[in-house]
Design an enzyme around this catalytic site. Structure first.
Site, short mmCIF file in Angstrom:
data_model
loop_
_atom_site.label_atom_id
_atom_site.label_comp_id
_atom_site.label_asym_id
_atom_site.label_seq_id
_atom_site.Cartn_x
_atom_site.Cartn_y
_atom_site.Cartn_z
N SER A 52 47.09 37.76 43.13
CA SER A 52 47.60 38.71 42.14
C SER A 52 49.10 38.58 41.95
O SER A 52 49.83 38.11 42.84
CB SER A 52 47.28 40.14 42.58
OG SER A 52 45.91 40.28 42.86
N1 SAH Z 1 43.87 40.01 47.37
C1 SAH Z 1 43.81 38.61 46.97
C2 SAH Z 1 43.43 38.45 45.53
C3 SAH Z 1 42.06 37.97 45.48
S1 SAH Z 1 41.26 37.70 43.93
C4 SAH Z 1 45.10 37.88 47.29
O1 SAH Z 1 46.07 38.53 47.71
O2 SAH Z 1 45.13 36.65 47.16
C5 SAH Z 1 39.77 38.58 44.25
C6 SAH Z 1 38.89 38.05 45.34
O3 SAH Z 1 37.76 38.93 45.42
C7 SAH Z 1 38.31 36.66 45.10
O4 SAH Z 1 38.64 35.83 46.17
C8 SAH Z 1 36.79 36.90 45.03
O5 SAH Z 1 36.03 35.85 45.59
C9 SAH Z 1 36.65 38.18 45.84
N2 SAH Z 1 35.45 38.97 45.60
C10 SAH Z 1 34.81 39.22 44.44
N3 SAH Z 1 33.74 40.03 44.65
C11 SAH Z 1 33.72 40.30 45.99
C12 SAH Z 1 32.86 41.08 46.84
N4 SAH Z 1 31.80 41.75 46.37
N5 SAH Z 1 33.14 41.13 48.16
C13 SAH Z 1 34.21 40.46 48.67
N6 SAH Z 1 35.04 39.71 47.93
C14 SAH Z 1 34.81 39.63 46.60
#
Ligand code: SAH
Length: 207
Positions: A52
């Site tokens: 993000s």
């Molecule tokens: N907080 C992260 C941003 C991640 S983007 C950072 O600082 O880099 C969102 C993430 O959520 C992705 O990696 C995706 O695979 C994950 N995601 C989506 N649905 C999910 C679920 N049901 N449970 C766990 N992770 C999930």
């Protein structure tokens, strides 16, 4: 980054600003994007996911109203960056990632940076992580169609859940849901956001 992108836009919580200053964002982006690590935008990571925008990470952390000492649950570990920021403010962070390759690389990065108070779990975060519940704060970094009931159940009384929710997989309102009493929740809309989809039993069917 902290001064121009965060403080000037109204992020004021000193704990959040200090954590954002301390965590090296370049360690969480692909090597070819290291020069862009402090840019004011999200960046691609593996598996079509994103790390993000720094401002959004700070805004979400601030919205959790952490004072230190809390147990926090994060859904969507991704690169592990937000987990590392939260780890500097809270006592313990549990972070869930559904894609095994991302969970493994985030775990490795956090280990290399000697972040000892984050546990990365593999699984469907829409179901939460009951083993360590209740949580004083839960943050979801992917956008779902609704607030997953499992997460509301795992929130402590007085706890805050910050989550992007919207009718389209990539367009959401950032909500803060506070569990004011056992069966009462207060809901606030913080701003409009655009996150990758939350995929799972209490999220979207697919990404
Ligand atoms: N907080 C992260 C941003 C991640 S983007 C950072 O600082 O880099 C969102 C993430 O959520 C992705 O990696 C995706 O695979 C994950 N995601 C989506 N649905 C999910 C679920 N049901 N449970 C766990 N992770 C999930």
């Amino acid at each position: 980054m902290v001064e121009w992108q965060l403080a000037r836009r109204g992020v004021a919580d000193p704990r959040v600003l200090a954590a954002m200053r301390a965590v090296p964002r370049e360690a969480f982006v692909p090597a070819w994007l290291a020069d862009a690590a402090y840019d004011d935008r999200p960046l691609p990571i593996d598996a079509g996911q994103t790390i993000s925008q720094p401002y959004i990470v700070a805004l979400m952390c601030e919205a959790l109203r952490l004072e230190g000492g809390e147990t926090v649950l994060e859904i969507g570990t991704g690169s592990g960056y937000a987990a590392a920021v939260l780890a500097r403010i809270a006592a313990q962070v549990h972070s869930i990632e559904r894609l095994p390759a991302l969970a493994a690389s985030a775990r490795q990065r956090l280990h290399e940076l000697v972040v000892a108070n984050v546990q990365v779990h593999e699984g469907d975060g829409t179901l939460g992580w009951p083993a360590a519940a209740p949580y004083e704060a839960i943050v979801v970094t992917a956008g779902g169609p609704r607030v997953p009931p499992a997460l509301l159940e795992q929130l402590a009384i007085g706890g805050r859940l910050v989550i992007p929710v919207g009718p389209e997989p990539d367009l959401q309102d950032l909500l803060r849901v506070t569990r004011t009493e056992r069966d009462r929740h207060a809901r606030e809309v913080l701003c409009g956001v655009r996150f990758v989809p939350l995929v799972g039993a209490q999220g979207w069917d697919r990404g």
